[in-house]
Design a protein around this motif. Structure first.
Motif, mmCIF file in Angstrom:
data_model
loop_
_atom_site.group_PDB
_atom_site.id
_atom_site.type_symbol
_atom_site.label_atom_id
_atom_site.label_comp_id
_atom_site.label_asym_id
_atom_site.label_seq_id
_atom_site.Cartn_x
_atom_site.Cartn_y
_atom_site.Cartn_z
ATOM 1 N N LEU A 153 89.280 -44.436 -4.802
ATOM 2 C CA LEU A 153 90.145 -44.288 -3.591
ATOM 3 C C LEU A 153 89.632 -43.227 -2.536
ATOM 4 O O LEU A 153 89.541 -43.514 -1.495
ATOM 5 C CB LEU A 153 91.620 -44.561 -3.704
ATOM 6 N N GLU A 154 89.688 -41.999 -2.977
ATOM 7 C CA GLU A 154 89.049 -40.929 -2.312
ATOM 8 C C GLU A 154 87.756 -41.191 -1.713
ATOM 9 O O GLU A 154 87.565 -40.691 -0.348
ATOM 10 C CB GLU A 154 89.188 -39.578 -2.955
ATOM 11 N N ARG A 155 86.892 -41.843 -2.387
ATOM 12 C CA ARG A 155 85.574 -41.917 -1.969
ATOM 13 C C ARG A 155 85.525 -42.847 -0.601
ATOM 14 O O ARG A 155 84.747 -43.078 0.084
ATOM 15 C CB ARG A 155 84.686 -42.456 -3.081
ATOM 16 N N ARG A 156 86.780 -44.043 -0.670
ATOM 17 C CA ARG A 156 86.640 -44.680 0.504
ATOM 18 C C ARG A 156 87.636 -44.289 1.636
ATOM 19 O O ARG A 156 88.097 -45.083 2.352
ATOM 20 C CB ARG A 156 87.203 -45.978 -0.087
ATOM 21 N N GLY A 157 88.018 -43.182 1.333
ATOM 22 C CA GLY A 157 88.809 -42.415 2.469
ATOM 23 C C GLY A 157 90.412 -42.570 2.334
ATOM 24 O O GLY A 157 91.119 -42.327 3.082
ATOM 25 N N VAL A 158 90.710 -42.907 1.166
ATOM 26 C CA VAL A 158 92.156 -43.081 0.878
ATOM 27 C C VAL A 158 92.416 -41.989 -0.064
ATOM 28 O O VAL A 158 92.484 -42.065 -1.259
ATOM 29 C CB VAL A 158 92.388 -44.260 0.161
ATOM 30 N N ALA A 159 92.830 -41.001 0.682
ATOM 31 C CA ALA A 159 93.267 -39.685 0.026
ATOM 32 C C ALA A 159 94.559 -39.240 -0.161
ATOM 33 O O ALA A 159 95.561 -40.190 0.159
ATOM 34 C CB ALA A 159 92.594 -38.280 0.790
ATOM 35 N N PRO A 217 106.004 -47.752 -21.489
ATOM 36 C CA PRO A 217 107.527 -48.166 -21.580
ATOM 37 C C PRO A 217 108.002 -48.146 -23.061
ATOM 38 O O PRO A 217 109.233 -47.679 -23.107
ATOM 39 C CB PRO A 217 107.269 -49.602 -21.093
ATOM 40 N N ALA A 218 107.245 -48.338 -24.125
ATOM 41 C CA ALA A 218 107.854 -48.187 -25.536
ATOM 42 C C ALA A 218 108.332 -46.876 -25.781
ATOM 43 O O ALA A 218 109.336 -46.729 -26.673
ATOM 44 C CB ALA A 218 107.023 -48.951 -26.098
ATOM 45 N N GLN A 219 107.541 -45.989 -25.294
ATOM 46 C CA GLN A 219 108.081 -44.636 -25.244
ATOM 47 C C GLN A 219 108.801 -44.024 -24.482
ATOM 48 O O GLN A 219 109.334 -42.704 -24.624
ATOM 49 C CB GLN A 219 106.773 -43.990 -25.657
ATOM 50 N N ARG A 220 109.341 -44.701 -23.372
ATOM 51 C CA ARG A 220 110.051 -44.205 -22.372
ATOM 52 C C ARG A 220 109.512 -42.951 -21.591
ATOM 53 O O ARG A 220 110.072 -41.861 -21.461
ATOM 54 C CB ARG A 220 111.332 -44.137 -22.551
ATOM 55 N N ARG A 221 108.110 -42.963 -21.628
ATOM 56 C CA ARG A 221 107.285 -41.884 -20.957
ATOM 57 C C ARG A 221 106.383 -42.173 -19.649
ATOM 58 O O ARG A 221 105.764 -43.128 -19.798
ATOM 59 C CB ARG A 221 106.374 -41.226 -21.844
ATOM 60 N N THR A 222 106.852 -41.323 -18.724
ATOM 61 C CA THR A 222 105.751 -41.548 -17.588
ATOM 62 C C THR A 222 105.152 -40.084 -17.408
ATOM 63 O O THR A 222 105.976 -38.915 -17.295
ATOM 64 C CB THR A 222 106.387 -42.047 -16.297
ATOM 65 N N THR A 223 103.898 -40.138 -17.016
ATOM 66 C CA THR A 223 103.068 -38.976 -16.521
ATOM 67 C C THR A 223 102.423 -38.958 -15.411
ATOM 68 O O THR A 223 101.702 -40.203 -15.017
ATOM 69 C CB THR A 223 102.084 -38.560 -17.677
ATOM 70 N N VAL A 224 102.760 -38.166 -14.527
ATOM 71 C CA VAL A 224 101.971 -38.214 -13.191
ATOM 72 C C VAL A 224 100.485 -37.520 -13.358
ATOM 73 O O VAL A 224 100.321 -36.496 -13.913
ATOM 74 C CB VAL A 224 102.721 -37.127 -12.248
ATOM 75 N N ILE A 225 99.616 -38.366 -12.762
ATOM 76 C CA ILE A 225 98.014 -37.868 -12.904
ATOM 77 C C ILE A 225 97.765 -37.482 -11.680
ATOM 78 O O ILE A 225 97.682 -38.524 -10.678
ATOM 79 C CB ILE A 225 97.326 -39.212 -13.512
ATOM 80 N N GLU A 226 96.856 -36.296 -11.541
ATOM 81 C CA GLU A 226 96.226 -35.910 -10.005
ATOM 82 C C GLU A 226 94.894 -35.631 -10.536
ATOM 83 O O GLU A 226 94.562 -35.289 -11.554
ATOM 84 C CB GLU A 226 97.067 -34.929 -9.529
ATOM 85 N N LEU A 227 93.969 -35.743 -9.360
ATOM 86 C CA LEU A 227 92.588 -35.220 -9.474
ATOM 87 C C LEU A 227 92.661 -33.762 -9.191
ATOM 88 O O LEU A 227 93.151 -33.315 -8.549
ATOM 89 C CB LEU A 227 91.642 -35.936 -8.459
#
Ligand code: SF4
Length: 166
Positions: free
Chosen positions: A96-102, A111-121
């Motif tokens: 996305l970044e390479r296409r200008g969407v930063a 969901p089964a583990q009820r866990r969400t992780t934020v991922i960033e470059l």
């Protein structure tokens, strides 16, 4: 060369599978795990499904993109291969970044583990890690012969199992 999410996944899991996939050699995988994963994806987060749209970046298909909030989401059944899931999301953010969407954030949901992780470059992802993945994919798919089978536990769930071992 354009790389798909499958190219990256197979780079991290099995070079033989990457090589076969690149040559469009496919074997059907009708395992219940795959079906369950698709069902989970369709139903578990249905309440929030409206804001997500599918986004196509050439060979790269992003299933859940929220353009307003600038979020890409991946929902997985199990964190067993979490490093692959993280890499896949980072690759989406990079594409996305390479296409200008930063400024897009990744959400990795189990969901089964009820866990969400934020991922960033990170800057190391942009400068070293991801270009390194791409160079390695190009090297492997350019090999004149198919890489050897890897004898890993996940081979038993791979669509190529019989092709590799029987
Ligand atoms: S069965 Fe194992 S060695 Fe063969 S393609 Fe699949 S993961 Fe690779």
């Amino acid at each position: 060369m354009t790389h798909s999410a499958s190219h990256l996944t197979y780079l991290l899991l099995c070079h033989r599978k990457l090589w076969l996939h690149h040559r469009q050699i496919r074997m059907e995988d009708n395992s219940s795990d795959v079906a369950a994963g698709k069902l989970l994806d369709r139903t578990t987060y249905q309440r929030r499904a409206k804001k997500w749209t599918q986004l196509s970046l050439g060979h790269l298909k992003i299933d859940h993109f929220d353009a307003r909030e600038r979020v890409v989401k991946e929902t997985k059944k199990s964190p067993k291969l979490e490093h692959v899931h993280v890499a896949q999301l980072k690759y989406y953010l990079y594409a996305l970044e390479r296409r200008g969407v930063a400024g897009v954030t990744g959400l990795l949901e189990y969901p089964a583990q009820r866990r969400t992780t934020v991922i960033e470059l990170t800057s190391a992802d942009r400068a070293v890690t991801i270009p390194g993945w791409e160079a390695e994919i190009d090297r492997i798919v350019g090999l004149p012969v198919c890489p050897e089978a890897i004898q890993k536990t996940y081979c038993k769930n791979c669509a190529f199992h019989d092709f590799c071992y029987i």
